[in-house]
Structure formats: C-alpha cells, structure tokens
Design an enzyme around this catalytic site. Structure first.
Site, PDB file in Angstrom:
ATOM      1  N   GLU C  80      76.857   2.197 106.291  1.00 46.19           N
ATOM      2  CA  GLU C  80      77.058   1.620 107.616  1.00 46.19           C
ATOM      3  C   GLU C  80      78.440   0.993 107.682  1.00 46.19           C
ATOM      4  O   GLU C  80      78.735   0.212 108.572  1.00 46.19           O
ATOM      5  CB  GLU C  80      75.960   0.630 107.967  1.00 46.19           C
ATOM      6  CG  GLU C  80      75.625  -0.387 106.905  1.00 46.19           C
ATOM      7  CD  GLU C  80      74.486  -1.286 107.352  1.00 46.19           C
ATOM      8  OE1 GLU C  80      73.381  -1.067 106.844  1.00 46.19           O
ATOM      9  OE2 GLU C  80      74.697  -2.150 108.204  1.00 46.19           O
ATOM     10  N   CYS C 112      70.438   0.619 105.950  1.00 43.76           N
ATOM     11  CA  CYS C 112      70.485   0.641 104.484  1.00 43.76           C
ATOM     12  C   CYS C 112      69.690   1.782 103.867  1.00 43.76           C
ATOM     13  O   CYS C 112      69.524   1.826 102.642  1.00 43.76           O
ATOM     14  CB  CYS C 112      70.006  -0.691 103.922  1.00 43.76           C
ATOM     15  SG  CYS C 112      71.014  -2.064 104.490  1.00 43.76           S
ATOM     16  N   HIS C 233      64.234  -1.937  98.558  1.00 42.98           N
ATOM     17  CA  HIS C 233      65.502  -2.383  99.155  1.00 42.98           C
ATOM     18  C   HIS C 233      65.615  -3.890  98.961  1.00 42.98           C
ATOM     19  O   HIS C 233      64.631  -4.617  99.037  1.00 42.98           O
ATOM     20  CB  HIS C 233      65.543  -2.013 100.639  1.00 42.98           C
ATOM     21  CG  HIS C 233      66.754  -2.570 101.319  1.00 42.98           C
ATOM     22  ND1 HIS C 233      68.020  -2.322 100.854  1.00 42.98           N
ATOM     23  CD2 HIS C 233      66.891  -3.405 102.396  1.00 42.98           C
ATOM     24  CE1 HIS C 233      68.903  -2.957 101.629  1.00 42.98           C
ATOM     25  NE2 HIS C 233      68.228  -3.615 102.565  1.00 42.98           N
TER      26      HIS C 233
END
Ligand SMILES: [Zn+2]
Lengths: 384, 123, 342
Positions: C80, C112, C233
């Site tokens: 990103e 992400c 994550h």
C-alpha cells in the site's frame, strides 16, 4: 611544418567580474593582446576560442561568431571557431591555432579563451559536466569527488598528507600576491587550508581552485611574420595533446594521468628536452592534488614522490622548477576555458622577463592544461 | 531525460558489464567496442560478481562515493551506504539514486553496502 | 505438490524506539508499549522504498532457490506504499532480477493482505500450468501520519515468496473471507491513511481472520491441534495474541512469528515475515497456519505443510537475526529517512 611564435599576449584580471559581460571580457583580453604586438586587428586571419560552456553558463552557443562580431573582425569575414575540451578548452584552442600556422594555412591568428561563470547559478555543476554524466554524475559524484577519490588513494598508497596538498595552495597564493591579474592576491597558511571545510573528503575548500570569470588571448604568427612584428617572439617548441579513458573506472591506475604522461613525453621529444630542462611551468592545479599528480606525470618527480617537491620547496619561486608563478588556477583563478591561454600568457611574460616580482630565470617553459578529471591533457613547451 | 535513463536500466539495476569474448576483458560501465581488440572484439553483456572492495572513496554532502573494485578487477564508481575504509568489503544493494523531479520518474540503481561480517572480523 | 519453493526477506537496518516517538508527542511510552506490545520499529534508509526492498527480498529468494530468473513466469507485488500511484513496482523488480520480458505481472493492493492474494494467484497459475514459478512479494514502507497512533507501529520490510512445484512447504489449502468493511483506508492523493480506531478490531480484524481460519479448518478437516505454528497479521502484538486464543492456539505456537514487537507492522509483509521466521526454524512434517488480514476487508488463510526439502534449503541469515540487528536513530533522522522532511 613551420616554426610558430607568440607575438602578443593579453589577459583580463580573473575573478568575480560582476560588472563585466561575456562580450566585454573577451574584448578587453583581445584588445590588450593586439596592443601588446602593436597591430590593429585586421591582420588576423582566424580566431580560435576556447570556451567550455557558453551554453550552460550564459545560455549562448555559437560564441566564436559572436566574438568575431564584437571584436570588429566580422567586418573582414575571417573564420572563427570555438574549441571545447572542458577546462582544457583554452589549451586545445591554442593547439588548433598553432597547427593552423605551423601548417602554413594561416600566417597570423588569435587564440583566446573565455569563460563567464558568475552569470550561472551553480558553476561547479556546469564544470561537473566534464565528467561522465551517465556513470559518474548519475551516482552523485562531481568533479571534486573524483579528485578526492584520487587524493585519498594517493595518501593511502604513497603517504601524501593533507598538509602536503595544503602547501600547494599556500605556494600558489604566495605567488599570486604579485600577479596584478590574480583573483586572490593574499597569502594563506597551511592552517588556513587545513581549517577550511571539506568539499569532498579529503579535499577542502582551499584545496579547490575557484571558478572565475576571465579571458586571455595570444597572437600566434609564423616565424617569418613574427620577426617583422616584434623583436622578442616566444617560440612554440612543442604543443601536444593526449586523451585518456574518460572515467576513472576505466583507468589502468587512477593515480596516473596517462594523458599527461603521453602528451608530455611527446612534447619533450619534439622539443628535444627532458623534464629537468624545464625552467618554469604553469600546471593545471584545479585541485591541489592535481598539481602533485602532475609533478609525477610530467616527470618532475617519480610516481608517488610528488609531495616531496612541495615539501622541499622545489616548486617555489627560487626552487629548482618553479610551478605556477602566476598563482595557478588556485590563486590566479580558474576561468575554465580561458585557463589554458592564461597559462601561455604568464609563461610568455616569464620568458620575456616581464613577470615583475614573480620573475624567474627561464629559457624553457612548460604549460599543462587538463580537461575534467584527466581525460584530456595539453602540453605546450615554449622557449625564448 | 526519461529515455536516457530507461536505455541503461539493465546496466543500472544490476552490475552488468561488457565482456569481450575475444580477449576476456571485462568493462564497466558497458561499452560497445573492445578497446583492446577493436573490430576483432566480441562484446556481450555479463553480469558480474555482487561483492567487491573499496579502492578509494570520498564523502560528498554526507554521502560516500567510492571506487569499488569487483572480484574480477572491474572498477565501479558507486555510492556506498554506510561507513567504510579503503579495503572494506562491500556487496551490491538496490537503491534509489534520485528522481527527475517530485512528479518525475525515480532513478533506481545499484549501490553498495558494507558487509557486516567483514567489519566484525576486523573488530 | 505446489507451494513455497523459496523465500527471502528484507528488513531495513534502522530502528526507532517507541520511547523516542513518544518523547516527541509527549505520550506515555510505557503505556503504549503495554497496550501495543511493540517496542521498536524498522525504518528504511533515505534511498530505500517499497521497490528497493522488494528487489532485495526477491534477490535473496532467488539466490536460495538457485533457479534461473528467466524461469519466473509471474511477479505480483502487494503493497500500500507503491512508489508510483500509476506505474508498477513489479516491473522494477522483474527488471532488477533479470526475469526477461515474458512474464505475467501486476501490482496488487488490498491493504495488508495484497501479498497473500499474490501467493494465491501464483499458486493457481502454477496449478493450472500457466507458469512454472511465480513470485509473490509483500513490501511496504508503512505510512502513518506523524502523531497518529499508527506511527508507533508503521514499520518497513519486504518478503518474497517463490511459488512452484516440489516445494519446501506445500500449500495444502487456502480460503479467503472478504467483505466491504471500511476499517482503514487512504483516499486517492492523500499522503497518510485514516482508520476507524476501535472499529478496526472486532468487525474488521477479528471477524475476518476468525471466519477465514474457521472455514479453512471446516472445509479441510483441520483443528488447531494439527498446526505446530500459527501466524497472523500483526498490526500490533495484542491482536494476533487475542485472535490466536479465540481460535484455540497457544502462545507458544505464535511466539516464533511475532516480529511486530521489534520491527513494527510491515503491512503487506507483516504476516509473511512471521511465516518466514517460522520457516527458518521449521522441521519436515510440521504444519503452519497463516492468516493475513487486509483492511477493507479480508483475510487469506493457508494451511502450509513443511517437506523434507527444507533440510537442504539455505535459511541464513534468519529473519530474527535481521530483525535484531538494528541501528537506532532519533526522530529527526526518522523523518528524514522517511522523506517526510527534505
Ligand atoms: Zn577484446
């Protein structure tokens, strides 16, 4: 090939000539050279002008014709050509003029050099166009950086000290004190140099020649014509030029400027002399390390032992081989494309015994003009 | 200047030199004719080693500009990211060299970084 | 068998401590460390960006795989923080690696999780026979507005995963759970992302990961016990710890992959960096659960089974080694390196 002589010389002062334009600087150098030989100007058959970057410094190309016009010589329609070889432009223009007369094409010509740098925002950026834009400038190196890399290796390999390099600047400033056309007529000390800020380690501000405005001109003539024009012609014993790999990446050894070695060996041979026969020299000290390297590459010292000459005072006025009695690029000023001609002017003054307090006893004089980081070298040997 | 940068991308993004098949010499940066063999030479691209030693360097505006000697003797002028001395071992790294302008293209290329293990060994 | 043939990672060498950032904003560093479980984060050099880190990680992956770069049939870079809004990062990587010109290529963006999407695409392309090898890269110089809570976490790093046959770790199964949930976003032309604060928690991170992992287990008959390691994550250290316990994974199973404590949240590289640190240690026969999360929102869950091939695979320098080898900088240098001041 005919013998060629220098019959007249002229030069402006070098420095930040804020109130003088490119045109007026040129005119004043040219006129003083004509005055020196005592001719009006219409005798001149061709103009050779060394100029590195009219385009970048003042946005003006086609400057040879411009100069022909403003010196009133367009009236006679004589050919004018600009020669560009970075800061060896002046030396290279001189060589073109020399060849034109030696070959018999012309009998009397003017070789000039001019640079107007203070009209540009970043003159050092312009000077750095003399190095490889794609592979040296691209990665962030500029001209001082290249010489700094050479200087550091010289220190590492041969034990040359920053103080040795400083002594070159000190000597050249001392000489400039008595040169009325020099930019810095002021003595400096080794401490001053050592205390000046780094430009590119290990080179400091006072190791670097300034970039200056200025113009110089010399009038060359065949021996026959010269003898008619004056009674003290200075003869050109040799004028040679050589090239080297453009970038230090491709040099056999970055501590040797092969172009200087080649041009000087050839010049010595043509002039029939050896390095030890040179009585006075003007050497392209764009950086202090450049002068030390040149001592070695010109054969004044063995490779690696250049610093000894400066330590022992051999290149001072009064030494064995006085170098840069004018103050050199460092203190007289470096008007880029004019420098190679300015060197000739100062040597002619020495050979004519017109150098005033800088006067040395000289029969044979040598000029070394270098382009950029050493890819071009012009060597001229003059005699009385 | 976009085409000028683009044309050499291959040689900037990696250490790609010219190799002469006739004499076995390597040249960096890339060139189109072998100066030793001239017309007899046969030049082709050759990726060369990733590691070298600092032959000399300067610090310019806080950046280290070095002449790096690669293992096959080829010399390369490059930026080194980090502190080095003459003789320090370095390896290639892919980095930004600059940009055309704030809204122009980004110039990527090969820089070098000190090899950490070499430093530790010396310490 | 299709899966991970090689992997490479890159963590830039600079670090900034949470204490240093808190000092600038007059915040309580201990309270932040306590609540986020982050102590320091990685910072790139001034001449590094998503593309340069992607190249470095990919070069390591390729060197370890010892394959001809020309065999790579596809490159996808998830990020990103692509250096260009228009003009791919992936072509820069392809050129730097010397992949040639005949390859499938695109930049991916899904907050992400773009890189795990890249793995799924490469996996499918290898499976279908379109390509022999595909390179999926997650690389980010995580963006955070100075003074925003995100600033303590936004790190930098890259992971390159080479997908192909005869792998060191088989991708046994993958499932995605996706919905339109605006928990975190960055509008076009805005320099920094915005987020929904606590809204990023249960409706976003937890809901998507839990649903993806449960579905993976349900569809393929796994239970938490079948996995030796799990990696999620890592926007901070607390979220993965909580989601692990929600899914029945012990602290030990996630400890190895919890890099966020020392390098921060490397966005697209975050969960994959954890996966690589696990692969650095993993033995044949072990199974790893990987679940990424991308705001907006989605989660990609994977069951990854380590094969005998990992024994001969070069795994140095290890991820934790790289993570711990940092040089600390202050906030001023941090701003300069991130090109927030010029
Ligand atoms: Zn050859």
């Amino acid at each position: 090939m005919r013998k060629v002589a220098i019959v007249g010389v002229g030069s402006t002062e070098f420095g930040e000539l804020w109130d003088k334009s490119f045109r007026s600087i040129f005119l004043s150098a040219g006129l003083s050279a004509l005055e020196d030989v005592g001719i009006g100007g219409k005798e001149i058959e061709a103009i050779y002008v060394g100029n590195m970057s009219g385009g970048k410094f003042i946005d003006q190309e086609h400057i040879a014709a411009l100069i022909a016009d403003h010196s009133g010589l367009a009236e006679f329609g004589i050919p004018a050509v600009r020669v560009e070889n970075a800061d060896a432009s002046g030396g290279s223009a001189f060589r073109q003029a020399y060849m034109a007369v030696a070959s018999g094409i012309h009998d009397i010509v003017i070789a000039a050099g001019i640079e107007k740098v203070t009209d540009a925002n970043d003159p050092m950026e312009v000077l750095s166009t003399a190095i490889d834009q794609e592979w040296e400038r691209f990665i962030g190196a500029d001209l001082p950086a290249i010489y700094a890399i050479i200087a550091r290796l010289h220190m590492h390999r041969f034990g040359t000290k920053e103080e040795d390099m400083a002594m070159v600047a000190v000597k050249n400033h001392r000489n400039a004190v008595h040169n009325p056309r020099a930019q810095f007529r002021k003595e400096i000390s080794v401490e001053d140099v050592m205390g000046s800020p780094y430009v590119a380690e290990p080179l400091k501000v006072l190791d670097c020649a300034p970039l200056s405005d200025g113009a110089s001109a010399v009038i060359l003539a065949s021996e026959e014509v010269a003898k008619k024009l004056c009674d003290d012609p200075v003869y050109i014993d040799a004028c040679t030029q050589a090239s080297d790999y453009f970038s230090i990446q491709n040099r056999r050894d970055i501590l040797t400027f092969d172009a200087v070695v080649r041009a000087s060996r050839k010049a010595y041979k043509i002039a029939g002399i050896e390095p030890k026969d040179v009585d006075v020299a003007e050497i392209h000290d764009s950086f202090t390390i450049t002068e030390i390297l040149a001592y070695e590459d010109l054969g004044f010292a063995k490779k690696g032992e250049g610093a000894n000459l400066i330590r022992e005072g051999e290149t001072e006025i009064g030494g064995k081989i006085p170098v840069n009695t004018s103050g050199g690029l460092k203190a007289c000023g470096h008007a880029v494309g004019a420098t190679g001609i300015r060197q000739i002017v100062d040597l002619v003054l020495q050979l004519r015994c017109e150098a005033g307090k800088r006067q040395v006893n000289a029969e044979k004089a040598l000029a070394l003009n270098i382009g950029g980081s050493g890819a071009t070298a012009v060597v001229t040997i003059l005699s009385r | 200047m976009v085409p000028r940068f683009w044309r050499k991308i291959k040689y900037r993004y990696d250490v790609v030199a010219s190799y002469c098949e006739n004499c076995g010499n390597y040249y960096y940066p890339q060139r189109e004719i072998c100066p030793k063999c001239r017309r007899k030479g046969k030049i082709k691209d050759a990726k060369i080693c990733d590691e070298g030693r600092v032959l000399s360097y300067t610090i310019l505006d806080g950046k280290c500009i070095a002449l790096v000697e690669l293992e096959n003797g080829t010399k390369m002028l490059t930026e080194v990211c980090g502190k080095v001395e003459i003789g320090s071992k370095v390896r290639k790294a892919f980095r930004r060299y600059g940009e055309e302008s704030e809204d122009g293209i980004i110039y990527y290329g090969t820089k070098f970084v000190p090899i950490e293990s070499d430093k530790k060994q010396k310490a | 068998m299709i899966g991970i043939v090689s992997y490479g990672t890159y963590i830039p060498r600079f670090r900034i401590r949470v204490d240093e950032i808190a000092r600038i904003w007059n915040e309580d560093a201990n309270a932040i460390k306590q609540s986020l479980g982050i102590f320091e984060k990685s910072v790139p050099d001034v001449d590094e960006d998503t593309a340069t880190m992607a190249v470095e990680a990919s070069r390591e992956a390729l060197a370890r795989a010892k394959i001809d770069p020309k065999k790579i049939g596809a490159i996808f870079v998830g990020s990103e923080s692509h250096p260009y809004a228009v003009k791919p990062t992936a072509t820069i990587v392809g050129e730097a690696l010397g992949v040639g010109n005949y390859y499938f290529c695109a930049d991916l963006e899904f907050a992400c999780k773009a890189a795990t999407a890249g793995i799924q695409i490469c996996h499918a392309m290898v499976k279908s026979g379109m390509i022999d090898y595909g390179l999926a890269i997650g690389s980010d110089v995580a963006q955070a507005k100075p003074g925003d809570a995100l600033e303590y976490a936004a790190g930098a790093g890259a992971v390159a995963i080479l997908i192909g046959k005869d792998p060191i770790a088989v991708i046994e199964a993958t499932v995605s759970y996706t919905s339109d949930t605006p928990d975190f976003w960055r509008r076009d032309l805005q320099p920094y992302p915005s987020h929904g604060g606590r809204f990023t928690g249960s409706p976003a991170y937890f809901r998507h990961i839990v649903n993806a992992v449960r579905k993976l287990m349900e569809d393929h008959g796994y239970t938490a016990k079948d996995f030796d390691y799990a990696v999620f994550h890592q926007p901070n250290a607390k979220f993965p710890q909580r989601v692990a316990s929600m899914l029945g994974f012990s602290e030990e199973k996630i400890a190895e992959g919890l890099l966020v404590r020392v390098i921060g949240n490397t966005y697209s590289a975050s969960s994959l960096m954890g996966l690589c640190s696990i692969l650095d240690k993993a033995k044949p026969g072990q199974r790893i659960l990987l679940a990424s999360f991308g705001s907006g929102a989605g989660s990609d869950a994977f069951a990854i089974y380590v094969t005998e091939k990992i024994l001969d695979f070069p795994r140095n320098a290890q991820v934790w080694e790289k993570a711990k080898n940092g040089v600390y900088i202050d906030y001023g240098l941090y701003l300069k390196n991130r090109r927030m001041i010029r």
